[in-house]
Design a protein around this motif. Structure first.
Motif, PDB file in Angstrom:
ATOM      1  N   THR A   1       0.819  -1.220   0.000  1.00 33.35           N
ATOM      2  CA  THR A   1       0.000   0.000   0.000  1.00 33.35           C
ATOM      3  C   THR A   1       0.848   1.263   0.000  1.00 33.35           C
ATOM      4  OG1 THR A   1      -0.138   0.002   2.426  1.00 33.35           O
ATOM      5  CG2 THR A   1      -1.873  -1.154   1.222  1.00 33.35           C
ATOM      6  N   SER A   2       2.100   1.170   0.447  1.00 24.69           N
ATOM      7  CA  SER A   2       2.948   2.361   0.580  1.00 24.69           C
ATOM      8  C   SER A   2       3.706   2.716  -0.697  1.00 24.69           C
ATOM      9  CB  SER A   2       3.943   2.164   1.737  1.00 24.69           C
ATOM     10  OG  SER A   2       4.744   1.022   1.508  1.00 24.69           O
TER      11      SER A   2
ATOM     12  N   VAL B   1      -7.175   4.645   3.130  1.00 26.24           N
ATOM     13  CA  VAL B   1      -7.290   6.101   3.043  1.00 26.24           C
ATOM     14  C   VAL B   1      -6.213   6.602   2.095  1.00 26.24           C
ATOM     15  CG1 VAL B   1      -7.175   8.273   4.313  1.00 26.24           C
ATOM     16  CG2 VAL B   1      -8.162   6.253   5.408  1.00 26.24           C
ATOM     17  N   GLU B   2      -6.616   7.377   1.091  1.00 27.90           N
ATOM     18  CA  GLU B   2      -5.655   7.908   0.122  1.00 27.90           C
ATOM     19  C   GLU B   2      -4.951   9.123   0.715  1.00 27.90           C
ATOM     20  OE1 GLU B   2      -5.547   9.274  -4.597  1.00 27.90           O
ATOM     21  OE2 GLU B   2      -7.405   8.510  -3.685  1.00 27.90           O
ATOM     22  N   MET B   3      -3.610   9.125   0.617  1.00 26.22           N
ATOM     23  CA  MET B   3      -2.810  10.205   1.202  1.00 26.22           C
ATOM     24  C   MET B   3      -1.644  10.543   0.279  1.00 26.22           C
ATOM     25  SD  MET B   3      -2.740   9.119   5.247  1.00 26.22           S
ATOM     26  CE  MET B   3      -2.402  10.793   5.783  1.00 26.22           C
ATOM     27  N   ASN B   4      -1.013  11.695   0.554  1.00 25.05           N
ATOM     28  CA  ASN B   4       0.166  12.111  -0.205  1.00 25.05           C
ATOM     29  C   ASN B   4       1.210  12.654   0.762  1.00 25.05           C
ATOM     30  OD1 ASN B   4       2.068  13.727  -1.791  1.00 25.05           O
ATOM     31  ND2 ASN B   4       0.651  13.393  -3.490  1.00 25.05           N
ATOM     32  N   PHE B   5       2.395  12.023   0.765  1.00 19.49           N
ATOM     33  CA  PHE B   5       3.482  12.445   1.652  1.00 19.49           C
ATOM     34  C   PHE B   5       4.596  13.161   0.895  1.00 19.49           C
ATOM     35  CE2 PHE B   5       1.492   8.986   4.026  1.00 19.49           C
ATOM     36  CZ  PHE B   5       1.369   9.569   5.280  1.00 19.49           C
TER      37      PHE B   5
ATOM     38  N   ASP C   1       0.895   9.833  -4.576  1.00 17.52           N
ATOM     39  CA  ASP C   1      -0.296   9.381  -3.853  1.00 17.52           C
ATOM     40  C   ASP C   1      -0.172   7.904  -3.486  1.00 17.52           C
ATOM     41  OD1 ASP C   1      -1.533  11.856  -4.025  1.00 17.52           O
ATOM     42  OD2 ASP C   1      -2.485  11.392  -5.949  1.00 17.52           O
TER      43      ASP C   1
ATOM     44  N   VAL D   1      -2.021   4.763  -0.544  1.00 14.84           N
ATOM     45  CA  VAL D   1      -3.134   4.466   0.367  1.00 14.84           C
ATOM     46  C   VAL D   1      -2.570   3.866   1.654  1.00 14.84           C
ATOM     47  CG1 VAL D   1      -4.956   4.208  -1.347  1.00 14.84           C
ATOM     48  CG2 VAL D   1      -3.483   2.267  -0.842  1.00 14.84           C
ATOM     49  N   ILE D   2      -3.207   4.196   2.744  1.00 11.46           N
ATOM     50  CA  ILE D   2      -2.775   3.730   4.060  1.00 11.46           C
ATOM     51  C   ILE D   2      -3.908   2.939   4.707  1.00 11.46           C
ATOM     52  CG2 ILE D   2      -2.020   4.424   6.374  1.00 11.46           C
ATOM     53  CD1 ILE D   2       0.065   4.967   4.305  1.00 11.46           C
TER      54      ILE D   2
ATOM     55  N   ARG E   1      -6.300   1.800   7.490  1.00  4.65           N
ATOM     56  CA  ARG E   1      -6.792   2.345   8.748  1.00  4.65           C
ATOM     57  C   ARG E   1      -7.834   1.392   9.328  1.00  4.65           C
ATOM     58  NH1 ARG E   1      -5.913   7.965   9.364  1.00  4.65           N
ATOM     59  NH2 ARG E   1      -3.747   8.301   8.764  1.00  4.65           N
TER      60      ARG E   1
END
Length: 202
Positions: free
Chosen positions: A15-16, A102-106, A110, A112-113, A115
């Motif tokens: 996912t990362s 949960v879609e995120m951007n670090f 993009d 997904v993480i 949860r």
């Protein structure tokens, strides 16, 4: 073991990576991510419990051959118990601690993480206690096997003992990290898991 490792990769590890985003978005759209998480929990349970019951069946076979007894019933009972006990984690995933993405951007793309939406910890606690008991019992069963078996198989028994000793330490670390929030335990737990996975190879 192979199925649990494969599903762990799909549910957590991959996912990362940004290049896997479309794959997970498709899983979200088709509503199959939670099913994969449930399969992962089931395969982990099967792997853990089958190791215990394999050791117990070998002990039963030794004693049955010595007394000329039939141990087929014990085999089928242990198989059914292994399947039933493995449902604890699966039910927990589907009912009390549902996983979602949960879609995120670090800053590197993009991703997904995973949860957890938690509505109760009862089955989680039961699962942790069950895991600790099964791991400890597996260590004990393999230790007894090492004593009663011949020297040819003692190396295999020894590797099983050491492997599940590290597996038990992994579970203890997980409990300390989860319930006492000890940072060192949260970091070190994967060392024990890695050792438990690698030792049987050697």
């Amino acid at each position: 073991e192979l199925l649990s490792c494969l599903t762990h990769l799909i549910v957590y590890q991959l996912t990362s990576y940004p290049f896997m985003l479309q794959f997970y978005l498709a899983m979200i759209k088709q509503k199959i991510y939670l099913i994969q998480a449930g399969l992962y929990a089931f395969f982990v349970g099967i792997s853990r419990h089958s190791s215990l019951f394999i050791a117990l069946n070998r002990l039963k076979a030794i004693t049955s051959l010595a007394h000329k007894e039939d141990f087929k019933r014990f085999f089928f009972v242990s198989l059914i118990l292994s399947l039933i006990l493995s449902l604890t984690g699966t039910i927990n995933i589907f009912v009390f601690n549902r996983l979602h993405l949960v879609e995120m951007n670090f800053g590197f793309g993009d991703i997904v993480i995973p949860r957890t939406i938690s509505t109760g910890n009862t089955l989680s606690i039961i699962g942790n206690v069950q895991t600790a008991i099964v791991s400890s019992a597996t260590v004990l069963a393999n230790f007894i096997l090492k004593i009663v078996r011949n020297q040819v198989e003692q190396g295999l028994m020894l590797s099983s003992i050491v492997s599940y000793l590290f597996c038990t330490l992994y579970q203890i670390n997980s409990l300390l990290a989860s319930y006492l929030s000890i940072e060192f335990c949260a970091t070190a737990q994967f060392l024990f898991l890695g050792l438990a996975s690698i030792i049987p190879f050697w």
